[in-house]
Each structure stands twice: as C-alpha cells, then as structure tokens.
Scaffold this motif. Sequence first.
Motif, PDB file in Angstrom:
ATOM      1  N   LYS B 177       0.674  -0.830   0.205  1.00  0.00           N
ATOM      2  CA  LYS B 177       0.418   0.227  -0.525  1.00  0.00           C
ATOM      3  C   LYS B 177       1.128   1.431  -0.334  1.00  0.00           C
ATOM      4  CE  LYS B 177      -4.205  -2.531   0.634  1.00  0.00           C
ATOM      5  NZ  LYS B 177      -3.291  -3.599  -0.120  1.00  0.00           N
ATOM      6  N   LEU B 178       2.232   1.647   0.760  1.00  0.00           N
ATOM      7  CA  LEU B 178       2.714   1.867   0.280  1.00  0.00           C
ATOM      8  C   LEU B 178       4.035   1.817  -0.018  1.00  0.00           C
ATOM      9  CD1 LEU B 178       3.698   5.431   2.235  1.00  0.00           C
ATOM     10  CD2 LEU B 178       4.078   3.870   4.760  1.00  0.00           C
ATOM     11  N   ILE B 179       5.079   2.497  -0.298  1.00  0.00           N
ATOM     12  CA  ILE B 179       6.683   2.443  -0.841  1.00  0.00           C
ATOM     13  C   ILE B 179       7.379   3.388  -0.901  1.00  0.00           C
ATOM     14  CG2 ILE B 179       7.612   2.706  -2.692  1.00  0.00           C
ATOM     15  CD1 ILE B 179       5.455   0.803  -4.543  1.00  0.00           C
ATOM     16  N   ILE B 180       7.965   3.039   0.663  1.00  0.00           N
ATOM     17  CA  ILE B 180       9.234   4.060   0.600  1.00  0.00           C
ATOM     18  C   ILE B 180      10.220   4.263  -0.081  1.00  0.00           C
ATOM     19  CG2 ILE B 180      10.751   5.007   2.495  1.00  0.00           C
ATOM     20  CD1 ILE B 180       8.899   3.126   4.324  1.00  0.00           C
ATOM     21  N   ALA B 181      10.336   5.522  -1.024  1.00  0.00           N
ATOM     22  CA  ALA B 181      11.583   5.321  -2.203  1.00  0.00           C
ATOM     23  C   ALA B 181      12.674   6.160  -1.350  1.00  0.00           C
ATOM     24  CB  ALA B 181      10.911   5.820  -3.068  1.00  0.00           C
ATOM     25  N   ASP B 182      13.863   5.831  -1.210  1.00  0.00           N
ATOM     26  CA  ASP B 182      15.014   6.495  -1.204  1.00  0.00           C
ATOM     27  C   ASP B 182      15.811   6.956  -1.856  1.00  0.00           C
ATOM     28  OD1 ASP B 182      17.060   7.836   0.960  1.00  0.00           O
ATOM     29  OD2 ASP B 182      17.756   6.256   1.917  1.00  0.00           O
ATOM     30  N   GLU B 183      15.657   8.490  -2.108  1.00  0.00           N
ATOM     31  CA  GLU B 183      16.349   9.281  -3.357  1.00  0.00           C
ATOM     32  C   GLU B 183      16.400   8.521  -4.278  1.00  0.00           C
ATOM     33  OE1 GLU B 183      17.666  12.092  -2.777  1.00  0.00           O
ATOM     34  OE2 GLU B 183      19.144  12.131  -0.977  1.00  0.00           O
ATOM     35  N   PRO B 184      14.992   8.496  -5.127  1.00  0.00           N
ATOM     36  CA  PRO B 184      14.399   7.353  -6.362  1.00  0.00           C
ATOM     37  C   PRO B 184      15.500   7.836  -7.561  1.00  0.00           C
ATOM     38  CG  PRO B 184      12.909   8.528  -5.511  1.00  0.00           C
ATOM     39  CD  PRO B 184      13.706   8.877  -4.203  1.00  0.00           C
ATOM     40  N   THR B 185      16.286   8.842  -7.381  1.00  0.00           N
ATOM     41  CA  THR B 185      16.646   9.541  -9.286  1.00  0.00           C
ATOM     42  C   THR B 185      17.530  10.213  -8.305  1.00  0.00           C
ATOM     43  OG1 THR B 185      16.257  11.733  -8.644  1.00  0.00           O
ATOM     44  CG2 THR B 185      14.037  10.539 -10.087  1.00  0.00           C
ATOM     45  N   ALA B 186      18.254   9.621  -7.667  1.00  0.00           N
ATOM     46  CA  ALA B 186      19.735   9.798  -7.411  1.00  0.00           C
ATOM     47  C   ALA B 186      20.913   9.091  -8.365  1.00  0.00           C
ATOM     48  CB  ALA B 186      20.698   9.427  -5.771  1.00  0.00           C
ATOM     49  N   GLY B 187      21.091  10.421  -8.857  1.00  0.00           N
ATOM     50  CA  GLY B 187      22.938   9.550 -10.071  1.00  0.00           C
ATOM     51  C   GLY B 187      22.373   9.197 -10.768  1.00  0.00           C
ATOM     52  N   LEU B 188      21.096   9.238 -11.355  1.00  0.00           N
ATOM     53  CA  LEU B 188      20.171   9.361 -12.642  1.00  0.00           C
ATOM     54  C   LEU B 188      20.213  10.315 -13.582  1.00  0.00           C
ATOM     55  CD1 LEU B 188      16.736   7.120 -11.792  1.00  0.00           C
ATOM     56  CD2 LEU B 188      19.529   6.234 -12.367  1.00  0.00           C
ATOM     57  N   ASP B 189      20.298  10.293 -14.882  1.00  0.00           N
ATOM     58  CA  ASP B 189      20.885  11.368 -15.563  1.00  0.00           C
ATOM     59  C   ASP B 189      18.953  12.425 -15.899  1.00  0.00           C
ATOM     60  OD1 ASP B 189      23.332  11.538 -16.575  1.00  0.00           O
ATOM     61  OD2 ASP B 189      22.962  10.177 -17.881  1.00  0.00           O
ATOM     62  N   VAL B 190      19.031  13.326 -15.475  1.00  0.00           N
ATOM     63  CA  VAL B 190      17.508  14.622 -16.354  1.00  0.00           C
ATOM     64  C   VAL B 190      16.645  13.366 -17.253  1.00  0.00           C
ATOM     65  CG1 VAL B 190      18.457  16.774 -15.511  1.00  0.00           C
ATOM     66  CG2 VAL B 190      18.761  16.386 -17.476  1.00  0.00           C
ATOM     67  N   SER B 191      17.278  12.937 -18.038  1.00  0.00           N
ATOM     68  CA  SER B 191      15.808  12.639 -18.245  1.00  0.00           C
ATOM     69  C   SER B 191      15.791  11.491 -18.494  1.00  0.00           C
ATOM     70  CB  SER B 191      16.720  12.473 -19.857  1.00  0.00           C
ATOM     71  OG  SER B 191      18.134  11.210 -20.203  1.00  0.00           O
ATOM     72  N   VAL B 192      16.589  10.350 -17.737  1.00  0.00           N
ATOM     73  CA  VAL B 192      16.438   8.852 -17.496  1.00  0.00           C
ATOM     74  C   VAL B 192      15.158   9.958 -15.969  1.00  0.00           C
ATOM     75  CG1 VAL B 192      16.966   7.292 -16.314  1.00  0.00           C
ATOM     76  CG2 VAL B 192      18.087   7.739 -18.068  1.00  0.00           C
ATOM     77  N   GLN B 193      16.110  10.147 -15.335  1.00  0.00           N
ATOM     78  CA  GLN B 193      14.613  10.869 -14.264  1.00  0.00           C
ATOM     79  C   GLN B 193      14.004  11.186 -14.128  1.00  0.00           C
ATOM     80  OE1 GLN B 193      16.720  13.631 -11.651  1.00  0.00           O
ATOM     81  NE2 GLN B 193      15.738  15.469 -11.875  1.00  0.00           N
TER      82      GLN B 193
END
Lengths: 323, 332
Positions: B177-193
């Motif tokens: 029901k709940l997802i805890i996402a720790d820095e889900p986009t760290a280290g990804l390029d802007v287009s992939v983010q």
Amino acid sequence: MDHVLSIRNLTIDFDTPRGRVHALRDVSLEVPHRKIVGIVGESGCGKSTLISAALGLLASNGTVRGGEVLFEGKDILKMSQTDLRSIRGERISMVFQDPMTSLNPVLSVAQLMTDIQYRHLKRKPDEKRARAIEMLRQVGIPDPEQRIDHYPFQFSGGMRQRIAIAMALITNPSLLIADEPTTALDVTLEAQIIHLLRELHGSKFQSSIAFVSHNLGLIAEMCDEVVVMYAGEVIEQGSVRDLFHRPSHPYTQALLTCDPARIKKATRELPTIPGDVPNLIDLPQGCVFRPRCPKAFEPCGKTPPRPAAVAAGHEARCFLLAP
Amino acid sequence: MNELLEIDDLVVRFRVVGMTKALLKGIRDPFIDAVLNVSFDVKEGETFGLVGESGSGKTTLGRAIIGLAPTKSGSIKFKGVELTTLGDGAFKQYRRNIAMMFQDPVASLSPRLTVRSLLAEPFKIHNMRDRDLDAEARRLLEMVGLNDSFFGRYPHELSGGQARRVGVARALSLEPKLIIADEPTAGLDVSVQGEVLNLLARLQSKLGLSYLIITHNLPVIRHVSDRIAIMYLGRFVEYGRTEEIFRHAAHPYTRALISAVPQPDPDLRREIVKLVGEIPSLANRPSGCEFHTRCPFARTECRESIPAQREIAPGHGHRCHFPLPEPEADAA
C-alpha cells in the motif's frame, strides 16, 4: 584570441573485448584565457575521456585516431612523460568529484600541501607551509594554522572539497579542471563551493577553468561558455546565454526541457527524452541523435552533420541549421 | 482521505559509545537521537516528501518505519495497527504492505542474482512459492516498462535507469500500500530521472499507492509530492502542502534550501550565499534552536530556548521563533 587549451578534431577509440568503442569523434573545443568553460552531458557522453586526454592520462587500451590537444600551444599527445609531469599539477590541476577519496588519508593536510610544491626546490619548508596556510585561509578554512596539521578524515565533506581546491590552486595553474566538484555535496554546501570558485576566479588567480557537470543549473551559474556533448561528439557550443536562451540543437533543447528546475508549474508528467543513448561500438548512421530526435528528417540518416554556425561563436551539429 | 501511516512523537536513538567505554571515560550521554519527536501521517494515495541534507535523519526515519532502525519511543501506526510493539511474526505480515526502494539503484540489487531471481525473491520470503513465479516476474517487468528479455541479466548488465525500474518492480511485487523511496532519482541523468518519476506517478494512479519519498532534490520533490516536511538534525523544522511551502517558506532553513538550488538560467545568477557553515554533529546538538549556528537571522532568544512547533495555516507548521513573513503576492 589566445587559448589555454585548444582541442582540435580529437578522435579516440577504445579497444574492448566486445569491440572498438568510438568514445570521442571529431571533438573540437577551446578554453580561452581566464574564462570558465562548462562541459555538459549525460553519463557516457565522453566527458571523462576528454579530461583524461587533456591530462595525457588516457587508459592503455585507448588510441588517439586523430586530432590534437594543444595546451599553451604545445600538443599534449606528443609530449614525453617528463614534459607531461612538469605540466600536471603545476600548469594544469584538477579538482575531483569525491573529496572523500581524492585526498590521501594517511597524510596530513600540511604534508599534502607542501608535497605538491615539490618542484619549487628553492622554497624552504617554512615558506611552503606558510603558503599552504595562506591558501587554506583563502578557501575559507577557519583557523588554518591549527587545522593544517589535521588529517583529511577530521574535516567534513565541504571542508575537504575546499582543501582540494586549495591544493589545486596553490601552484597557480593556467588551467583548472573541475570534474563534478559538488556532486557529493549537499545543496547548501554546493552553493558555498560554487561561490568560492567564482570568487577565487574573479580575484588574483589567473586560471581558466574547465567545469565538467551534468547539472544545468551549475553550468548556468558558473560558466562563460558551454560545450554540450552527446555520445562522444560536441553537438553544440557557444556562450552561456546563447546556449540557455537560444539552444539550437534538438538535444540541447530536450535536455533543457527535461530539467525539473526549469519547469515553473508543478507537474506530475515530466518531460523525457525517449529512447536510449546509442551504442558507441555500433553507431547509428548519420547523426548520432537521430534515433531520439523529434525533428529528424531525411538527410539525418545519411551522413553525420558538420558543425554549423548559428551566430558568432555559437555552433551546432544539426542539419536543420545547414541542410 | 484516510490515514494509511500515522507517526506520533517518534524517537530513533542509537548508541554511539560502548557501555564500557562510556563508563571508563565518564561519558554521560553515549546516545545520539537520529530522529527526534517526529509526528506526521501519510494518507491513502498521497505522496509525502521528506527533505533534508545528509545527516538530517530522513533515511533513518524511513528505515525506522519498516523496522530497520530501532525506535526508542513514539508510535508508528499502519492502518491503525501499532507496529513498534508487534512481534516478529505479526510484523512480517505488515511488512508486505510497506515496500522500500533503497538509495543506490545498482548496489541495492544483489550482484549474484539475475533479474528473474531478484523478482521471485519476495514471493519466496513470504512463502508464496505456489505462484507461477515466471509469470509474476514477467507481469512485474511489464508494469515498469521492461520485458522478459531481462530475465537472465545480472545487475551490472543494467543501466542506472533499468536497475531503478527493477527496484520499482521488486517493491511492487507483494502489492504494497505504501512505498518508501529513498532518493529514487539520485545518480540518474535528467532525461532518465523524468522517466522514473513518471513511472512512479502512473503506478500511483493505477494502483492507488502511497509514497514516502526521501530526497534532497528540491526541484524534483516540488513536482511529485502533495505534502513535504523539511528535516534538520532529526526534527521537522517545517511541514505543509508542497505548493504552500514553496510559496511561503516560513523557516529560514527551508528558504535557504530553496534558494540554494542553482537556477538553470544565466541571467538569474545569485550573488549571495545565505547559509554559513555545515550541519552540526548529532552528538553535539546546539542549544536552543538547533539551527541558530547557521541561521542568518539568529538572535539571543534563538540560542536560549527551543522553539515550539506552531501552525501558521491548517497543516502548515514550523519550529522557528521568528518565522519569515509571507512574500509579496507577485513573487509567486
């Protein structure tokens, strides 16, 4: 105009078990005297290969297929190891991404900063230490007389990056290469380091800076000129205003559109660039950006485009500009 | 909307000095409080953002919710059931409802498992081997925009964006029901983010998920969250609806964080840096308002007394003696 660094038609391949990687193709760029040039691009675009080449540090499986890297008029690629060593750290210095790992943990800051002055044989140890302390003061290390005897682990991340900058500038190099110098830092520290670099650049240091980053905000804030790289090619370059206000290559336009910091109105559907970066072993025919380009048309699939002038000092590799 | 997760006055305390050493050296306080008196709730279908610098306690708070960090006091309720006092067996049942996506997309996947085994693993842990694991894995990969040609690949053969998608698929496997996402986009390029964030948004509207997103990236959290809280030294210094916080940040720290984001426009170069110094050590909390050592507006009172939590609008609260006034209307 005199250029500190001038890279002309540089082409570099790497031989790997999977095949030949065409890492850089026909890359030309200039770092003018006293200017800050930003090199921007996503992972795998060749930023790091370019820096290694500029420092003469190409990996052993890399081959220069053509072109030259002129540093103050001399070709780095043709220099002997002895000549290279007299330049690196003295005339060209570097600030690395991660301040935690770029400083030697078993040496105190005093040792690190006096060692780097080893070429100055006439300088007495006391004088080297005094210079190091003065340099630390300039980068904003509080209480440098005491702190200089501490080891890198006794400093926080932001302070360590300040020390790395102090070490890079102590020899007053003509070129400073900063490779993502704030990626490992928090935003408030990032702002401090960027501010420090600009302040030092504006004061007595004569260095030109090559600033490598994927953060468009930092590029806009720091740089005078910008070079945009994609899949091993320079696809657009020009002044920072030209690049941000009149981006002419579809990739630059897409990259700017994707940056969430530029989207004023909150949205759940963020823009993206569909598709993937091409495989550098087996490049697409024609323009490298064609498979992902929303504006691709017939000539794009035939031959790679040549750089075309958009305005004075602003060029882009796109057939839309010069069919 | 119903509250899915309710956290009340939570404290996470770590022992940093061993008992013997504390005794021998006469250290009176061998503990640090990584999370201190934190209260908030996450509603069904909502995205809540936890924002702060390194060491602010945001990751620890996330880990405490799924039982990976010890709670000293306070309560964590999931759908009204208190989790902090549950036994291991009963907790495991609830654990299925809360999934975590860890920080580094590649490093958080075991390097010795293929994508197929990575996706089958949660079912094995929860004794659901009777399902057709291949079909489940295929279904999960399709949900995140990949296909079963990835089955045989190992994490090092994935790009950052693909590894992140596998991480999302794993988090989805037990229908949480709940997802805890720790820095889900760290280290990804802007287009992939953008792709990863859009995927998370699509899954949310399709499956009615709630997210707790932990990040230091303000431009991203502004687009993806409904409400945010800003953490400093383990405390919430400000919280409220995202657009409200970005319009009127009352706490000087929030405002400094927002203004520290570099603007991708060369004509908006900032000349001033407001915040001096760095985040203090948790072992050595400053007196009074803990932000006073870095605050450009600190006065005597800030050094002496701890500011209480106050609400300036429904759902928008802060801990500051001298909150900043609302900006002029045109600034929005």
